[in-house]
Design a protein around this motif. Structure first.
Motif, mmCIF file in Angstrom:
data_model
loop_
_atom_site.group_PDB
_atom_site.id
_atom_site.type_symbol
_atom_site.label_atom_id
_atom_site.label_comp_id
_atom_site.label_asym_id
_atom_site.label_seq_id
_atom_site.Cartn_x
_atom_site.Cartn_y
_atom_site.Cartn_z
ATOM 1 N N TYR A 123 -3.429 6.043 -5.841
ATOM 2 C CA TYR A 123 -2.958 4.809 -5.203
ATOM 3 C C TYR A 123 -1.503 4.538 -5.577
ATOM 4 N N ARG A 124 -0.694 5.576 -5.649
ATOM 5 C CA ARG A 124 0.702 5.404 -6.039
ATOM 6 C C ARG A 124 1.399 4.352 -5.179
ATOM 7 N N TYR A 125 1.095 4.325 -3.884
ATOM 8 C CA TYR A 125 1.800 3.362 -3.030
ATOM 9 C C TYR A 125 1.474 1.932 -3.446
ATOM 10 N N LEU A 126 0.267 1.727 -3.994
ATOM 11 C CA LEU A 126 -0.082 0.380 -4.452
ATOM 12 C C LEU A 126 0.650 0.023 -5.741
ATOM 13 N N ILE A 127 0.889 1.034 -6.589
ATOM 14 C CA ILE A 127 1.655 0.779 -7.812
ATOM 15 C C ILE A 127 3.054 0.316 -7.415
ATOM 16 N N ASN A 128 3.624 0.977 -6.409
ATOM 17 C CA ASN A 128 4.952 0.589 -5.946
ATOM 18 C C ASN A 128 4.946 -0.822 -5.351
ATOM 19 N N ILE A 129 3.888 -1.131 -4.581
ATOM 20 C CA ILE A 129 3.773 -2.483 -4.017
ATOM 21 C C ILE A 129 3.658 -3.515 -5.134
ATOM 22 N N MET A 130 2.818 -3.211 -6.132
ATOM 23 C CA MET A 130 2.640 -4.160 -7.235
ATOM 24 C C MET A 130 3.948 -4.325 -8.013
ATOM 25 N N ASP A 131 4.678 -3.218 -8.227
ATOM 26 C CA ASP A 131 5.948 -3.321 -8.948
ATOM 27 C C ASP A 131 6.926 -4.231 -8.212
ATOM 28 N N GLU A 132 6.954 -4.102 -6.880
ATOM 29 C CA GLU A 132 7.844 -4.959 -6.102
ATOM 30 C C GLU A 132 7.431 -6.420 -6.217
ATOM 31 N N ALA A 133 6.106 -6.657 -6.130
ATOM 32 C CA ALA A 133 5.612 -8.033 -6.235
ATOM 33 C C ALA A 133 5.893 -8.602 -7.633
#
Lengths: 439, 189
Positions: A133-143
């Motif tokens: 779920y790397r894309y979710l890690i990136n989304i969470m980092d942005e949030a």
């Protein structure tokens, strides 16, 4: 794919269809961070824990342990640091709800974690997300960056004395890291082996400090519990199963998706046939695995006309479990022998190798399944599978062993004919009851 | 349990440092500093997996100089890094293709036709699951549940999800990879 609520107002899925739903702005304009303000405006940590206790919220990752009770196990007088760790390792086959919560509404998770951190006195917290779920890690980092800039994270949040930080952390492809103690081992940079309990993580978890590990869906329920009050949240569901639950529906239904249902939704037949629009291609329902791959499989005869109530107690009565809510629907074209073999291969692959019953047991299970599939099975093989399961269940270091055994035990019990079909032709002249004498 | 793994028992330097250590640009070093800052200073080992993904992004796989770099940076032994690396299926301890095509084979995908997708990929790429093509472009893998059960069958190229697959869709993806103009949507940070 459908994403929405049935039988109740959408709670966890309230914002998922809004444009730019993952932005802080949209989150705030739709009730976001109000609960955090309410908490920081004068609720004591104990008052927060009490509301969660009253809500009858149970852990949504699979075990269903009461969340408020888990929180109250953290010792109040410990001089050590405390940690809240979000389990976003979602790897239970059939489960994909956390993915959409994080993809569409990441701030709801941040707010839930902040409230949990406040209640437990945690200063630094981690979101452990599976590596795929790397894309979710990136989304969470942005949030998280957005929240940091808005003083919702970091020092003296919103001008109060509450300081808190949340970081993302990546897994790297290991199902076992969804087990909370294995997750903590992995977060410490080690192999993802489970640890002996007790001590439970609440006493000695991350870095041997008091730690609460909660699933994404559990933590995202917290802001609403604070806003509406624990009692009101509980009343959305049943006495022992409060609130709403997300079900990840996949397989042979016309409309798969993430469904938010009130706990205690009546009934499973209506859910499949009406809400999920029935079985694709006009075929017949054969079986359902309602709570992720680790729970007992249910034949259609245990569902149709049986008023199966969809909550923790109702599903136990019906012979299965809520688990993670990974609701896999199978039609008449499915061979339950094949699906059980598929899941057994999964558990063999994901067994961490730490304890002998699970490591060796799952290996043997796959070997027996394979020889049956290759036409080299023996009449007693169904019984052999059950014997191996018996040697794993309850004897493994962590619940993965049980999870590997239960699908097989229930499949042989509920679908003996699918196993007979593979076993019978193998032995010329064998009698049916010889092949499955003990089944 | 975690106590025994603390790097408070330093080994002789020659046991820790082999002949070659990976080097990275200042930008990557800064990125790695950012990851290390997430954990208490005495718990640097926590950054093991994030660092492994960065090494893989930079070097294609976790090679020996990469392992040495991580051991050095985290203050742990070479064996500690190997011990961790070999546990996780997403850490490549041997070279992988530029495009790692990973097809989910678990139940929901299986009953929705993952077998056909795998067969199609294997035929097109001329390799079996678990193999890497001779030109080093493609690795094909069958993997366990990736959380796309409602949009099955699915595959991942690198970290990109491709869902509700048909053989036509698979062809489009593989064509783009073969031409070299496939754009990775998701990157390791």
């Amino acid at each position: 794919m459908f994403i929405g609520a049935i039988g109740c107002e959408p709670l966890q899925l309230r914002r998922v269809h809004l444009e730019h739903s993952r932005s802080l702005d949209v989150y705030r304009r739709n009730g976001g961070y109000e609960a955090l303000k309410q908490v920081l405006d004068g609720m004591t940590p104990d008052a927060v824990i009490n509301e969660v206790k009253k809500s009858a919220l149970r852990g949504r990752g699979g075990a269903g342990f009461p969340t408020g009770m888990k929180w109250s196990f953290v010792p109040k007088d410990s001089p050590k640091a405390r940690y809240v760790v979000c389990n976003a390792d979602e790897s239970e086959p059939g489960t994909f709800k956390d993915r959409y919560l994080m993809e569409r509404d990441p701030h709801m998770l941040i707010e839930g974690m902040l409230i949990a951190a406040y209640a437990l006195g945690a200063r630094v917290n981690y979101i452990y997300t599976r590596g795929e779920y790397r894309y979710l890690i990136n989304i969470m980092d942005e949030a998280l960056d957005e929240a940091r800039k808005a003083n919702l994270l970091g020092e003296k949040i919103l001008g109060t004395n509450f300081s808190c930080e949340i970081y993302t952390h990546t897994g790297a492809g290991a199902y076992i890291c969804g087990e909370e103690t294995a997750l903590l081992s992995s977060l410490e940079g080690m192999r993802g082996h489970p640890r002996m309990k007790p001590p439970f993580p609440a006493v000695s978890g991350l870095y041997a400090c008091p730690t609460v590990v909660n699933n994404v869906e559990t933590l995202t329920a917290v802001p609403d519990i604070i806003k509406m009050g624990g009692e009101a949240y509980q009343k959305l569901g049943t006495e022992k199963s409060g609130g709403t639950k997300l079900w990840s529906v996949s397989g042979h239904v016309k409309r798969p998706g993430v469904y938010e249902l009130p706990m205690g939704y009546d009934d499973m037949e209506k859910f499949i046939m009406e809400d999920c629009q029935g079985i694709a291609g006009g075929r017949q329902l054969k079986a359902v695995i309602p709570g992720g791959s680790s729970v007992y499989i249910m034949p259609a005869s245990d569902i149709l006309g049986k008023d199966v109530r969809m909550d923790y107690e109702g599903l136990v009565v019906a012979g299965s479990m809520v688990g993670s809510g990974g609701f896999m629907v199978m039609d008449g074209t499915v061979d339950v022998f094949e699906t059980t073999k598929n899941l057994t291969e999964f558990y063999k692959h994901e067994s961490c190798g730490w304890c002998t019953p699970c490591r060796e047991g799952t290996d043997w299970l796959v070997k027996v399944f394979k020889r049956i599939a290759d036409g080299e099975g023996r009449p007693e093989d169904a019984q052999l599978l059950l014997d191996i399961c018996d040697n794993i269940e309850g004897k493994s270091f962590c619940p993965l062993g049980d999870a590997a055994s239960w699908p097989i035990q229930s499949a042989i019990k509920k679908f003996p004919e699918d196993f007979k079909r593979h076993l019978l032709p193998l032995v010329a002249g064998a009698k049916e009851d010889a092949a499955l004498s003990m089944v | 349990m975690s106590q025994q793994f603390l790097p408070d028992n330093p080994l002789p330097q020659e046991a820790k440092v082999p002949e070659e250590i990976a080097r990275f640009s200042p930008a990557v070093e800064a990125e790695i500093d950012g990851h290390l800052a997430k954990y208490p200073p005495e718990r640097r080992r926590s950054a093991m997996l994030p660092l492994m993904f960065i090494v893989q992004r930079e070097r294609g796989w976790l090679d020996k100089p990469g392992v040495a770099y991580i051991a050095n940076r985290l203050g742990v032994r070479i064996t500690d890094v190997w011990e961790t690396a070999t546990f996780y299926s997403m850490i490549y301890t041997k070279p992988a293709g530029k495009y790692h095509v990973q097809i989910c084979k678990t139940l929901s995908c299986k009953i929705m036709g993952a077998g056909n997708i795998t067969e199609h990929c294997a035929q097109r790429l001329g390799i079996k699951p678990g193999e890497t093509s001779a030109d080093g472009k493609f690795t094909l893998s069958e993997v366990e549940c990736l959380g796309s059960c409602g949009t099955a069958p699915m595959l991942q190229v690198g970290f990109d999800f491709h869902e509700n697959l048909t053989t036509e869709k698979v062809d489009e993806i593989l064509d783009a990879c073969a031409r070299g103009d496939y754009k990775f949507a998701v990157k390791v940070r």
